[in-house]
Design a protein around this motif. Structure first.
Motif, PDB file in Angstrom:
ATOM      1  N   PHE A   1       1.086  -1.500  -0.314  1.00 55.14           N
ATOM      2  CA  PHE A   1      -0.042   0.055  -0.242  1.00 55.14           C
ATOM      3  C   PHE A   1       0.934   1.543  -0.011  1.00 55.14           C
ATOM      4  CE2 PHE A   1      -2.931   2.909   2.792  1.00 55.14           C
ATOM      5  CZ  PHE A   1      -3.528   3.264   1.329  1.00 55.14           C
ATOM      6  N   ILE A   2       0.426   2.075  -0.592  1.00 53.96           N
ATOM      7  CA  ILE A   2       1.108   3.318  -1.201  1.00 53.96           C
ATOM      8  C   ILE A   2       0.698   4.431  -0.912  1.00 53.96           C
ATOM      9  CG2 ILE A   2       2.653   2.578  -3.113  1.00 53.96           C
ATOM     10  CD1 ILE A   2       1.492   3.953  -5.003  1.00 53.96           C
ATOM     11  N   GLY A   3      -1.138   4.562  -0.423  1.00 51.98           N
ATOM     12  CA  GLY A   3      -1.214   5.262   0.337  1.00 51.98           C
ATOM     13  C   GLY A   3      -2.077   6.114  -0.197  1.00 51.98           C
ATOM     14  N   ASN A   4      -2.292   7.692  -0.334  1.00 50.06           N
ATOM     15  CA  ASN A   4      -4.068   7.224  -1.150  1.00 50.06           C
ATOM     16  C   ASN A   4      -3.367   8.141  -2.585  1.00 50.06           C
ATOM     17  OD1 ASN A   4      -5.838   7.936   1.045  1.00 50.06           O
ATOM     18  ND2 ASN A   4      -5.534  10.021   1.996  1.00 50.06           N
ATOM     19  N   VAL A   5      -4.641   7.520  -3.304  1.00 49.19           N
ATOM     20  CA  VAL A   5      -3.961   8.926  -4.441  1.00 49.19           C
ATOM     21  C   VAL A   5      -5.297   9.788  -5.580  1.00 49.19           C
ATOM     22  CG1 VAL A   5      -2.831   6.792  -5.675  1.00 49.19           C
ATOM     23  CG2 VAL A   5      -4.843   6.450  -5.849  1.00 49.19           C
ATOM     24  N   GLU A   6      -4.748  10.594  -6.435  1.00 51.31           N
ATOM     25  CA  GLU A   6      -5.929  11.334  -6.897  1.00 51.31           C
ATOM     26  C   GLU A   6      -6.466  11.164  -8.419  1.00 51.31           C
ATOM     27  OE1 GLU A   6      -5.906  15.473  -5.524  1.00 51.31           O
ATOM     28  OE2 GLU A   6      -3.938  15.611  -5.268  1.00 51.31           O
ATOM     29  N   SER A   7      -7.372  11.210  -8.272  1.00 54.33           N
ATOM     30  CA  SER A   7      -7.950  11.156  -9.819  1.00 54.33           C
ATOM     31  C   SER A   7      -6.718  12.318 -10.985  1.00 54.33           C
ATOM     32  CB  SER A   7      -9.147  11.291  -9.874  1.00 54.33           C
ATOM     33  OG  SER A   7      -9.247  12.602  -9.615  1.00 54.33           O
ATOM     34  N   ARG A   8      -6.591  13.131 -10.687  1.00 51.58           N
ATOM     35  CA  ARG A   8      -5.900  13.343 -11.752  1.00 51.58           C
ATOM     36  C   ARG A   8      -4.803  12.793 -11.939  1.00 51.58           C
ATOM     37  NH1 ARG A   8      -3.977  19.068  -9.191  1.00 51.58           N
ATOM     38  NH2 ARG A   8      -2.696  17.694  -6.754  1.00 51.58           N
ATOM     39  N   ASP A   9      -4.231  12.067 -11.294  1.00 52.76           N
ATOM     40  CA  ASP A   9      -3.161  11.477 -11.090  1.00 52.76           C
ATOM     41  C   ASP A   9      -3.362   9.841 -12.146  1.00 52.76           C
ATOM     42  OD1 ASP A   9      -1.515  13.862 -10.572  1.00 52.76           O
ATOM     43  OD2 ASP A   9      -1.302  12.924  -8.300  1.00 52.76           O
ATOM     44  N   LEU A  10      -3.980   9.190 -11.575  1.00 49.06           N
ATOM     45  CA  LEU A  10      -4.173   7.740 -12.565  1.00 49.06           C
ATOM     46  C   LEU A  10      -3.759   7.764 -13.771  1.00 49.06           C
ATOM     47  CD1 LEU A  10      -7.836   7.285 -11.410  1.00 49.06           C
ATOM     48  CD2 LEU A  10      -6.192   6.528  -9.879  1.00 49.06           C
ATOM     49  N   LEU A  11      -3.855   8.219 -14.580  1.00 49.65           N
ATOM     50  CA  LEU A  11      -3.202   7.893 -15.815  1.00 49.65           C
ATOM     51  C   LEU A  11      -1.823   8.546 -15.726  1.00 49.65           C
ATOM     52  CD1 LEU A  11      -6.071   9.629 -18.447  1.00 49.65           C
ATOM     53  CD2 LEU A  11      -6.199   7.211 -17.220  1.00 49.65           C
ATOM     54  N   ASN A  12      -1.345   8.238 -15.463  1.00 46.87           N
ATOM     55  CA  ASN A  12       0.147   9.467 -14.881  1.00 46.87           C
ATOM     56  C   ASN A  12       1.354   7.441 -13.989  1.00 46.87           C
ATOM     57  OD1 ASN A  12       0.682  11.752 -16.543  1.00 46.87           O
ATOM     58  ND2 ASN A  12      -0.457  12.407 -14.165  1.00 46.87           N
ATOM     59  N   GLY A  13       0.437   6.680 -13.650  1.00 45.64           N
ATOM     60  CA  GLY A  13       0.925   5.810 -13.058  1.00 45.64           C
ATOM     61  C   GLY A  13       0.447   5.650 -11.538  1.00 45.64           C
ATOM     62  N   ALA A  14       0.171   6.426 -11.354  1.00 47.76           N
ATOM     63  CA  ALA A  14       0.442   6.581  -9.174  1.00 47.76           C
ATOM     64  C   ALA A  14       0.500   5.506  -8.839  1.00 47.76           C
ATOM     65  CB  ALA A  14      -0.548   8.128  -9.077  1.00 47.76           C
ATOM     66  N   ALA A  15      -0.377   4.867  -9.581  1.00 44.84           N
ATOM     67  CA  ALA A  15      -0.414   2.857  -9.045  1.00 44.84           C
ATOM     68  C   ALA A  15      -0.408   1.435  -9.825  1.00 44.84           C
ATOM     69  CB  ALA A  15      -1.155   3.484  -7.617  1.00 44.84           C
ATOM     70  N   ASP A  16      -0.338   1.259  -9.427  1.00 44.38           N
ATOM     71  CA  ASP A  16      -1.139  -0.448 -10.068  1.00 44.38           C
ATOM     72  C   ASP A  16      -1.986  -1.069 -10.038  1.00 44.38           C
ATOM     73  OD1 ASP A  16       2.290  -0.339 -11.385  1.00 44.38           O
ATOM     74  OD2 ASP A  16       2.569  -1.145  -9.183  1.00 44.38           O
ATOM     75  N   VAL A  17      -2.825  -0.869  -8.434  1.00 47.21           N
ATOM     76  CA  VAL A  17      -4.128  -1.174  -8.976  1.00 47.21           C
ATOM     77  C   VAL A  17      -3.980   0.190  -7.848  1.00 47.21           C
ATOM     78  CG1 VAL A  17      -5.578  -2.312  -7.207  1.00 47.21           C
ATOM     79  CG2 VAL A  17      -3.290  -3.994  -7.933  1.00 47.21           C
ATOM     80  N   VAL A  18      -5.542   0.569  -8.041  1.00 46.94           N
ATOM     81  CA  VAL A  18      -6.489   1.480  -7.267  1.00 46.94           C
ATOM     82  C   VAL A  18      -7.263   1.115  -7.032  1.00 46.94           C
ATOM     83  CG1 VAL A  18      -7.448   4.109  -7.880  1.00 46.94           C
ATOM     84  CG2 VAL A  18      -5.376   3.285  -9.056  1.00 46.94           C
ATOM     85  N   VAL A  19      -7.935   1.001  -5.796  1.00 49.60           N
ATOM     86  CA  VAL A  19      -8.879   0.797  -5.389  1.00 49.60           C
ATOM     87  C   VAL A  19      -9.999   1.900  -4.955  1.00 49.60           C
ATOM     88  CG1 VAL A  19      -8.312  -1.560  -4.607  1.00 49.60           C
ATOM     89  CG2 VAL A  19      -8.230   0.254  -3.057  1.00 49.60           C
ATOM     90  N   THR A  20     -11.462   1.909  -5.417  1.00 49.89           N
ATOM     91  CA  THR A  20     -12.580   2.688  -4.275  1.00 49.89           C
ATOM     92  C   THR A  20     -13.752   2.099  -4.627  1.00 49.89           C
ATOM     93  OG1 THR A  20     -13.619   4.642  -4.861  1.00 49.89           O
ATOM     94  CG2 THR A  20     -12.853   3.457  -7.339  1.00 49.89           C
ATOM     95  N   ASP A  21     -14.719   2.852  -4.267  1.00 53.42           N
ATOM     96  CA  ASP A  21     -16.165   1.463  -4.293  1.00 53.42           C
ATOM     97  C   ASP A  21     -16.456   2.030  -4.951  1.00 53.42           C
ATOM     98  OD1 ASP A  21     -18.361   4.639  -4.317  1.00 53.42           O
ATOM     99  OD2 ASP A  21     -16.008   5.438  -3.037  1.00 53.42           O
ATOM    100  N   GLY A  22     -18.079   1.363  -5.720  1.00 53.96           N
ATOM    101  CA  GLY A  22     -17.939   1.330  -7.389  1.00 53.96           C
ATOM    102  C   GLY A  22     -18.486   2.631  -7.704  1.00 53.96           C
ATOM    103  N   PHE A  23     -20.185   3.181  -6.954  1.00 57.79           N
ATOM    104  CA  PHE A  23     -20.402   4.155  -7.346  1.00 57.79           C
ATOM    105  C   PHE A  23     -19.622   5.055  -8.173  1.00 57.79           C
ATOM    106  CE2 PHE A  23     -21.798   8.670  -6.351  1.00 57.79           C
ATOM    107  CZ  PHE A  23     -22.924   8.598  -7.089  1.00 57.79           C
ATOM    108  N   THR A  24     -18.080   6.203  -6.882  1.00 56.80           N
ATOM    109  CA  THR A  24     -17.121   6.603  -7.437  1.00 56.80           C
ATOM    110  C   THR A  24     -16.192   6.388  -8.017  1.00 56.80           C
ATOM    111  OG1 THR A  24     -17.054   8.063  -5.274  1.00 56.80           O
ATOM    112  CG2 THR A  24     -14.968   7.965  -6.547  1.00 56.80           C
ATOM    113  N   GLY A  25     -15.768   5.320  -8.506  1.00 58.14           N
ATOM    114  CA  GLY A  25     -15.052   4.477  -9.818  1.00 58.14           C
ATOM    115  C   GLY A  25     -15.883   4.686 -11.333  1.00 58.14           C
ATOM    116  N   ASN A  26     -17.456   4.145 -11.142  1.00 55.32           N
ATOM    117  CA  ASN A  26     -18.282   4.462 -12.149  1.00 55.32           C
ATOM    118  C   ASN A  26     -17.962   5.715 -12.440  1.00 55.32           C
ATOM    119  OD1 ASN A  26     -20.492   4.219 -13.345  1.00 55.32           O
ATOM    120  ND2 ASN A  26     -20.076   2.693 -13.906  1.00 55.32           N
ATOM    121  N   MET A  27     -17.824   6.288 -11.726  1.00 56.84           N
ATOM    122  CA  MET A  27     -18.159   7.982 -12.341  1.00 56.84           C
ATOM    123  C   MET A  27     -17.279   8.671 -12.686  1.00 56.84           C
ATOM    124  SD  MET A  27     -20.239  10.554  -9.911  1.00 56.84           S
ATOM    125  CE  MET A  27     -19.396  10.063  -8.184  1.00 56.84           C
ATOM    126  N   VAL A  28     -15.765   8.122 -12.152  1.00 60.06           N
ATOM    127  CA  VAL A  28     -14.033   8.364 -12.157  1.00 60.06           C
ATOM    128  C   VAL A  28     -13.818   7.704 -14.226  1.00 60.06           C
ATOM    129  CG1 VAL A  28     -11.826   8.080 -12.376  1.00 60.06           C
ATOM    130  CG2 VAL A  28     -13.676   8.027 -10.100  1.00 60.06           C
TER     131      VAL A  28
END
Length: 331
Positions: A203-230
């Motif tokens: 676990f590397i901590g929190n990541v923000e949605s703006r950093d997702l496509l920059n490869g902030a993590a190899d695995v990103v977890v969230t609830d399905g409501f938030t994940g679907n919107m993102v």
């Protein structure tokens, strides 16, 4: 291995499903495809039936059907029969480009959950600028989630990243509104503590949605409501940007000439940002791989979904998840 493919699910079924299946059996000598659907509609496109078997049915689940009701009432629908092949031990996994909710219901009611998994997670691999991609879960299987569910998502995503994506030590990030430990709502704060304590993930901590496509993590977890919107925000933004670029390139003669010169590079960027190149979205947490391919899948996307499914079966992803969850629950 045998993979059951819903030949009637998707916008371009059964043509693209059949073409994708034929491409897969040519590429993988260890794969046999069970095409489940209307044989009269499948046959015109099936020019090579080597290691391809048709399981005939005329019943289908439509995109407009209410998912749970359709699965319970349409017992011989192509999607349900594909899942039933897995439940009966006649196939190792199943794939569909059809109704997402119905496939989740088929997975839960027909294939069944792994013992100890409280919620399955719908899991695509999303593109990143460096081309490596990241595993994103959940993107819609569960609108609500508990911190314990996010921990299980992290474990399942890590196993998949290791086994299928060959990431030696997957970095797990928790999607949040800031990187600081105390940021977020009650769910993310509780989940942060659980993820931080777990010895089964990196676990590397929190990541923000703006950093997702920059490869902030190899695995990103969230609830399905938030994940679907993102997920849909990323899809919509990508499509809008390409439309704007196309409009700018077609605005005058000079830009049209430039567009012609840049076309290969622009197509390369478009393909790089197309997450169907990584395969379908896996419904993680079930007793066997169940893969949801995009509704508009062409033959190449179907082929990639089969390739992904083959990798999951070959690397015992389901069994590894089950053993890890059993070990944690026995502590």
């Amino acid at each position: 291995m045998k993979i059951a493919l819903d030949a009637m699910g998707g916008d371009h079924a059964p043509k693209e499903q059949v073409l994708g299946a034929m491409k897969a059996v040519e590429a993988f000598a260890d794969v046999e495809i069970l095409l489940v659907g209307n044989e009269a509609k499948i046959r015109p496109f099936l020019t090579n039936d080597q290691r391809i078997t048709i399981i005939h049915t005329e019943e289908e689940i439509l995109s407009t059907d209410e998912p749970v009701r359709a699965v319970r009432r349409k017992k011989t629908a192509s999607m349900v029969l594909a899942a039933q092949q897995v439940a009966d031990g006649k196939a190792d996994a199943c794939i569909s480009s059809g109704n997402t909710g119905a496939l989740m219901a088929s997975g839960l009611f027909v294939v069944g959950r792994i013992d100890g998994i409280e919620r399955p997670a719908l899991t695509p691999t999303m593109p990143t600028i460096d081309g490596k991609g990241f595993v994103f879960l959940d993107v819609g299987a569960n609108s609500d989630a508990k911190a314990e569910h996010l921990l299980q998502f992290a474990i399942m995503g890590s196993v998949y990243a290791q086994k299928v994506r060959n990431v030696a030590k997957p970095r797990v990030g928790l999607l949040n509104i800031g990187t600081e430990e105390k940021k977020g709502n009650e769910l993310t704060k509780e989940a942060f503590a659980l993820l931080q304590q777990s010895e089964d993930i990196h676990f590397i901590g929190n990541v923000e949605s703006r950093d997702l496509l920059n490869g902030a993590a190899d695995v990103v977890v969230t609830d399905g409501f938030t994940g679907n919107m993102v997920l849909k925000a990323i899809e919509g933004t990508a499509m809008s940007v390409f439309k704007m670029v196309k409009a700018a390139m077609m605005s005058n003669l000079k830009s049209k000439i430039a567009a012609g010169l840049l076309k290969p590079q622009l197509m390369g960027i478009k393909n790089q940002m197309d997450y169907s190149e990584y395969g379908g979205a896996g419904l993680f947490g079930l007793k066997a791989p169940v893969i949801k391919a995009h509704g508009s899948s062409d033959a190449n996307a179907v082929y990639n979904a089969i390739r992904q499914t083959r990798d999951m079966v070959a690397h015992d992803v389901t069994e590894t998840v089950a053993k890890t969850i059993e070990k944690i629950n026995s502590k």
